[in-house]
Design a protein around this motif. Structure first.
Motif, PDB file in Angstrom:
ATOM      1  N   LYS A  10       0.841  -1.163   0.000  1.00 48.46           N
ATOM      2  CA  LYS A  10       0.000   0.000   0.000  1.00 48.46           C
ATOM      3  C   LYS A  10       0.879   1.216   0.000  1.00 48.46           C
ATOM      4  O   LYS A  10       1.744   1.360   0.843  1.00 48.46           O
ATOM      5  N   TYR A  11       0.697   2.066  -0.952  1.00 46.36           N
ATOM      6  CA  TYR A  11       1.493   3.284  -1.037  1.00 46.36           C
ATOM      7  C   TYR A  11       0.535   4.456  -0.967  1.00 46.36           C
ATOM      8  O   TYR A  11      -0.425   4.520  -1.692  1.00 46.36           O
ATOM      9  N   VAL A  12       0.796   5.382  -0.083  1.00 48.30           N
ATOM     10  CA  VAL A  12      -0.054   6.556  -0.006  1.00 48.30           C
ATOM     11  C   VAL A  12       0.800   7.789  -0.157  1.00 48.30           C
ATOM     12  O   VAL A  12       1.813   7.939   0.503  1.00 48.30           O
ATOM     13  N   CYS A  52      -3.048   6.145  -2.839  1.00 43.17           N
ATOM     14  CA  CYS A  52      -2.641   7.549  -2.842  1.00 43.17           C
ATOM     15  C   CYS A  52      -3.877   8.399  -2.581  1.00 43.17           C
ATOM     16  O   CYS A  52      -5.006   7.897  -2.582  1.00 43.17           O
ATOM     17  N   GLY A  53      -3.692   9.672  -2.343  1.00 45.03           N
ATOM     18  CA  GLY A  53      -4.860  10.503  -2.112  1.00 45.03           C
ATOM     19  C   GLY A  53      -4.579  11.984  -2.211  1.00 45.03           C
ATOM     20  O   GLY A  53      -3.426  12.414  -2.231  1.00 45.03           O
ATOM     21  N   THR A  54      -5.643  12.750  -2.289  1.00 43.15           N
ATOM     22  CA  THR A  54      -5.538  14.202  -2.318  1.00 43.15           C
ATOM     23  C   THR A  54      -5.923  14.776  -0.967  1.00 43.15           C
ATOM     24  O   THR A  54      -6.901  14.373  -0.353  1.00 43.15           O
ATOM     25  N   ASP A 113      -3.917   1.460  -6.642  1.00 44.28           N
ATOM     26  CA  ASP A 113      -5.108   0.627  -6.528  1.00 44.28           C
ATOM     27  C   ASP A 113      -6.282   1.453  -6.023  1.00 44.28           C
ATOM     28  O   ASP A 113      -7.439   1.150  -6.297  1.00 44.28           O
ATOM     29  N   GLU A 114      -5.967   2.495  -5.282  1.00 44.21           N
ATOM     30  CA  GLU A 114      -7.011   3.386  -4.761  1.00 44.21           C
ATOM     31  C   GLU A 114      -6.450   4.792  -4.693  1.00 44.21           C
ATOM     32  O   GLU A 114      -5.388   5.027  -4.116  1.00 44.21           O
ATOM     33  N   PHE A 115      -7.133   5.725  -5.329  1.00 43.81           N
ATOM     34  CA  PHE A 115      -6.740   7.131  -5.269  1.00 43.81           C
ATOM     35  C   PHE A 115      -7.859   7.860  -4.542  1.00 43.81           C
ATOM     36  O   PHE A 115      -8.899   8.172  -5.118  1.00 43.81           O
ATOM     37  N   GLY A 116      -7.664   8.105  -3.266  1.00 42.37           N
ATOM     38  CA  GLY A 116      -8.735   8.636  -2.431  1.00 42.37           C
ATOM     39  C   GLY A 116      -8.615  10.110  -2.129  1.00 42.37           C
ATOM     40  O   GLY A 116      -7.870  10.844  -2.779  1.00 42.37           O
ATOM     41  N   SER A 290      -7.863   6.328   6.481  1.00 43.59           N
ATOM     42  CA  SER A 290      -9.246   6.415   6.002  1.00 43.59           C
ATOM     43  C   SER A 290      -9.383   5.944   4.561  1.00 43.59           C
ATOM     44  O   SER A 290     -10.383   5.326   4.188  1.00 43.59           O
ATOM     45  N   ILE A 291      -8.388   6.201   3.723  1.00 41.61           N
ATOM     46  CA  ILE A 291      -8.453   5.731   2.339  1.00 41.61           C
ATOM     47  C   ILE A 291      -8.346   4.210   2.309  1.00 41.61           C
ATOM     48  O   ILE A 291      -8.985   3.543   1.488  1.00 41.61           O
ATOM     49  N   THR A 292      -7.556   3.661   3.218  1.00 47.35           N
ATOM     50  CA  THR A 292      -7.494   2.212   3.321  1.00 47.35           C
ATOM     51  C   THR A 292      -8.861   1.655   3.702  1.00 47.35           C
ATOM     52  O   THR A 292      -9.296   0.624   3.192  1.00 47.35           O
TER      53      THR A 292
END
Length: 490
Positions: A10-12, A52-54, A113-116, A290-292
């Motif tokens: 998991k990379y954020v 990742c996320g904004t 895998d997830e861009f939150g 939270s994105i996880t």
């Protein structure tokens, strides 16, 4: 390798979302480095998740909303706007730029895998739960702060809403922000500025008292130092990460304010502070959690499972203190075998040193203060600066090449990825130049790699039964043998 062993990467990486298409892909080596690591983990057969996320709350969003006479939510939810006139990064603005950032990352083949985003209901839930634990454990204190107040705007001015002359000796930059001077890089308090002025109306604000909540970092010092001293060795932290973290610790930890006089953010669940929101320093790194939770309902198996999960992080050196003291990382899940899965995060960049402090001090301290069994970062990979031509990248001054610029050149994305990885500033600053990019494209990609691939493909394409001869003819290999070799490699 045991096939039942779950491996998760998991990379954020926090992307300030409000300035579209000025993504830090070129300058920010953490994103690409973590992407390579995530791909490596997948190739090794790990169940990898790359997140990742904004970062969408805070002063910047509220400020831009005021400028455009709309709500922060409207600013964030507008899509398809190419760019603001300014090119500076500000730590917010949701879908309006969230979607644009996501599009550029997709073009750059960043395999999230997830861009939150931090404006989700999950962010509020997790952030407030952590806050309540800190309150229960008496790691928070109330204190009166002196803050600049603008009578004309009738509001307290957050650090980024104040400009003035830098108080640092021999600097005297006349457009220093209340949080940091862009010229000398020194972190500032707005009341330290000489001749301060409101960014909106340009009138002179005055100092006024306001109550806030603070995280008592000095009381958490022993826990934090124990964690850093152990993990920096066990996790083989890079030397620049160790140096940056210890430099912050040497300065001495001070109570850190976690609330702000804003409307746009995670509400503070406390009657006395219900009109305030959490400071981005406090809430943004919690976005990794939270994105996880948005990605999987089993998020606690990763975030509250240090016996089976290792966290890894990639970032620029100016982000180090926040992550060794705060909370941003990458994890790898062990399961019942020796192998481990990974979750990786790279630090975002709100300003020199601030993200650093947030990730390596504030976040771990926050999690340690809950007394819960959180998975803390084990390993961090820190890069030096990638500079541009004769100077530094500067979004605010429009100096450099950013994600949107790279896309508009029509240079294939593989060329950009190759050049940035070969030019990765691992032990010292490196330089991006267009001449060097061209040279590496022609000499390394086209002449060397391209020629090699062309020879291999030509060799493979020979009619069945024919053999290829190399050198003096002493070595021959037929097509069937080549196919066998390739099957072992691919």
């Amino acid at each position: 390798m045991d096939g039942n062993c779950l491996r998760w990467v998991k990379y954020v990486h926090w992307r300030p979302v409000n300035i579209p298409l000025r993504t830090d892909l070129i300058k920010d080596e953490g994103v690409l480095s973590a992407d390579v690591f995530a791909r490596y983990c997948r190739l090794r057969g790990y169940n990898a998740i790359y997140i990742c996320g904004t970062d969408e709350y805070g002063t910047a969003t509220e400020t831009k909303a005021m400028e455009e006479k709309c709500t922060p939510q409207q600013i964030c939810d507008k899509e398809g706007i190419r760019a603001f006139p300014t090119a500076c990064w500000l730590p917010s603005f949701q879908s309006r730029y969230h979607a644009i950032h996501k599009e550029v990352y997709k073009w750059f083949n960043i395999s999230f895998d997830e861009f939150g985003r931090t404006s989700s209901p999950q962010q509020t839930e997790v952030c407030q739960a952590i806050f309540k634990k800190l309150m229960e454990n008496n790691w928070l204190s109330e204190n009166v702060m002196q803050q600049l107040y603008c009578d004309k705007c009738q509001k307290f001015l957050a650090d980024r809403l104040v400009e003035g002359i830098c108080p640092t000796q021999d600097c005297n930059y006349d457009s220093a922000r209340g949080d940091q001077c862009e010229k000398c890089g020194k972190l500032l308090n707005p009341i330290e500025l000489k001749d301060p002025r409101c960014k909106f109306c340009h009138s002179t604000p005055h100092i006024r008292d306001t109550n806030h909540l603070f995280l008592e970092l000095p009381l958490l010092k022993d826990k934090l130092e124990e964690y850093i001293n152990y993990m920096s060795v066990a996790g083989s932290w890079s030397q620049n990460a160790i140096q940056a973290t210890h430099a912050w610790l040497k300065e001495g930890l001070k109570p850190r304010c976690i609330t702000r006089d804003l409307k746009w953010g995670v509400p503070v669940p406390h009657e006395k502070f219900k009109d305030k929101v959490f400071y981005v320093w406090f809430d943004a790194p919690i976005g990794y959690v939270s994105i996880t939770s948005c990605y999987t309902p089993d998020w606690e198996k990763w975030w509250k499972n240090p016996e089976n999960v290792e966290l890894y992080q990639f970032m620029g050196k100016d982000n180090v203190p926040f992550h060794t003291r705060c909370y941003w990382s990458l994890a790898r899940f062990v399961g019942d075998c020796d192998g481990k899965a990974y979750r990786c995060f790279s630090g975002g960049k709100l300003g020199h040193g601030r993200e650093c402090f947030r990730g390596k001090v504030m976040f771990p301290s926050t999690l340690l203060g809950t007394s819960e069994n959180w998975t803390l970062m084990k390993t961090i990979s820190v890069t030096e600066y990638l500079n541009y031509e004769a100077g530094k990248f500067s979004k605010s001054k429009g100096v450099g090449v950013f994600g949107n610029d790279a896309k508009d050149t029509n240079i294939p994305v593989e060329v950009w990825r190759y050049y940035l990885l070969t030019n990765r500033p691992e032990v010292s600053d490196t330089l991006f130049t267009w001449v060097d990019l061209q040279a590496k494209l022609n000499s390394e990609l086209l002449n060397n790699l391209g020629n090699f691939i062309n020879r291999v493909l030509s060799f493979i394409a020979k009619p069945a039964g024919q053999s290829a001869t190399f050198g003096n003819g002493a070595f021959t290999l037929n097509l069937e043998a080549v196919q066998q070799i390739l099957s072992l490699i691919i």
